[in-house]
Design a protein around this motif. Structure first.
Motif, short mmCIF file in Angstrom:
data_model
loop_
_atom_site.label_atom_id
_atom_site.label_comp_id
_atom_site.label_asym_id
_atom_site.label_seq_id
_atom_site.Cartn_x
_atom_site.Cartn_y
_atom_site.Cartn_z
N ASN A 179 -28.29 -0.01 11.64
CA ASN A 179 -27.21 0.23 10.67
C ASN A 179 -27.77 0.42 9.27
N ARG A 180 -28.79 -0.33 8.92
CA ARG A 180 -29.41 -0.18 7.60
C ARG A 180 -30.01 1.22 7.45
N LEU A 181 -30.72 1.68 8.48
CA LEU A 181 -31.30 3.02 8.43
C LEU A 181 -30.20 4.07 8.37
N LEU A 182 -29.17 3.90 9.16
CA LEU A 182 -28.05 4.85 9.17
C LEU A 182 -27.40 4.94 7.79
N THR A 183 -27.16 3.81 7.16
CA THR A 183 -26.56 3.79 5.83
C THR A 183 -27.48 4.43 4.81
N LEU A 184 -28.76 4.09 4.86
CA LEU A 184 -29.73 4.64 3.92
C LEU A 184 -29.80 6.17 4.02
N VAL A 185 -29.88 6.66 5.24
CA VAL A 185 -30.03 8.09 5.45
C VAL A 185 -28.74 8.85 5.14
N ASP B 293 -30.85 17.03 3.54
CA ASP B 293 -31.98 17.51 4.33
C ASP B 293 -32.64 16.38 5.11
N TYR B 294 -32.73 15.21 4.49
CA TYR B 294 -33.31 14.06 5.18
C TYR B 294 -32.40 13.60 6.30
N PHE B 295 -31.10 13.70 6.08
CA PHE B 295 -30.17 13.31 7.13
C PHE B 295 -30.39 14.17 8.38
N ILE B 296 -30.57 15.46 8.17
CA ILE B 296 -30.81 16.36 9.30
C ILE B 296 -32.10 15.98 10.02
N GLU B 297 -33.11 15.60 9.25
CA GLU B 297 -34.40 15.21 9.83
C GLU B 297 -34.28 13.92 10.66
N TYR B 298 -33.47 12.98 10.20
CA TYR B 298 -33.35 11.68 10.86
C TYR B 298 -32.21 11.63 11.88
N GLN B 299 -31.39 12.65 11.96
CA GLN B 299 -30.20 12.61 12.80
C GLN B 299 -30.54 12.41 14.28
N GLU B 300 -31.47 13.18 14.81
CA GLU B 300 -31.79 13.07 16.23
C GLU B 300 -32.39 11.71 16.59
N PRO B 301 -33.39 11.20 15.85
CA PRO B 301 -33.89 9.86 16.19
C PRO B 301 -32.80 8.79 16.07
N LEU B 302 -31.94 8.92 15.08
CA LEU B 302 -30.84 7.95 14.94
C LEU B 302 -29.88 8.04 16.12
N ASN B 303 -29.55 9.24 16.53
CA ASN B 303 -28.65 9.40 17.67
C ASN B 303 -29.24 8.80 18.94
N ARG B 304 -30.55 8.98 19.13
CA ARG B 304 -31.22 8.41 20.30
C ARG B 304 -31.13 6.88 20.28
N VAL B 305 -31.37 6.29 19.12
CA VAL B 305 -31.31 4.84 18.97
C VAL B 305 -29.88 4.34 19.20
N LEU B 306 -28.92 5.04 18.64
CA LEU B 306 -27.51 4.65 18.81
C LEU B 306 -27.08 4.75 20.27
N ARG B 307 -27.55 5.77 20.99
CA ARG B 307 -27.22 5.90 22.41
C ARG B 307 -27.75 4.72 23.20
N ILE B 308 -29.01 4.33 22.93
CA ILE B 308 -29.61 3.20 23.64
C ILE B 308 -28.84 1.92 23.33
N LEU B 309 -28.55 1.70 22.06
CA LEU B 309 -27.81 0.50 21.67
C LEU B 309 -26.45 0.44 22.36
N HIS B 310 -25.72 1.53 22.33
CA HIS B 310 -24.40 1.54 22.95
C HIS B 310 -24.48 1.39 24.47
N ALA B 311 -25.52 1.92 25.08
CA ALA B 311 -25.66 1.81 26.53
C ALA B 311 -25.99 0.39 26.97
N LYS B 312 -26.81 -0.31 26.19
CA LYS B 312 -27.30 -1.61 26.64
C LYS B 312 -26.65 -2.81 25.95
#
Length: 184
Positions: A136-142, A149-168
């Protein structure tokens, strides 16, 4: 932190330069934060920033790879995440570099998910919570503090992390309330 009055500021301006230099040296000997502040802002500037970034990255890797073997593993990992976040906080406070702070947070999350993802979703939720808070801290920061432009760069890694968190870890309210994917 104490509030600095105008009178105090005026008295500071009256102190001779030599005395201020002695005071800064004395404070730098006693406090790593003061030492790093002086090094980054006045002495080595760019090199000091890079060195502090690399040191923080190495500390994160060390903390996350060498987890203690005593007790519950999830608690040990949570403790390592907390120590790593302290290092990131120190870096952010000294350099005020939001982009590198985001890099360090993402680095921490990637190591945590790479090395310890099998520990997620157990009854020991302290590890899950630490990961969710850091995510959440990284999501808020980005999404709020960095350029788009940085949001676009970090969007995919953030989405991957969020998917794992929501799944488990969706059983935790904190995770449940996180967005399913990063949006600006």
């Amino acid at each position: 932190m104490p509030k600095i009055s105008k009178e105090f500021q005026e008295e500071i301006k009256k102190i001779p330069i030599g005395e201020i230099q002695k005071l800064v040296i004395e404070l730098a000997r006693k406090s790593q934060e003061v030492y790093d502040l002086v090094d980054v802002r006045f002495i080595n500037r760019q090199d000091a920033d890079t060195d502090l970034f690399n040191e923080t990255k190495e500390d994160i890797a060390f903390e996350m790879e060498f987890i203690g073997s005593r007790g519950v593993i999830q608690k040990q990992i949570a403790r390592s995440i907390a120590k790593s976040v302290e290092g990131i906080n120190h870096y952010a406070k000294v350099t005020k570099n939001k982009v590198k702070e985001a890099e360090l947070l993402l680095y921490l999350l990637e190591i945590a998910y790479k090395l310890h993802d099998v520990e997620l979703g157990t009854c020991w939720t302290v590890f899950d919570s630490k990961l969710a808070i850091t995510t959440n801290r990284l999501l808020t920061l980005v999404s709020k503090n960095l350029h788009e432009d940085y949001f676009i760069e970090y969007q995919e890694p953030l989405n991957r992390v969020l998917r794992i968190l929501h799944a488990k870890c969706n059983h935790l309210d904190y995770v449940y309330n996180l967005p399913k994917q990063a949006e600006r």
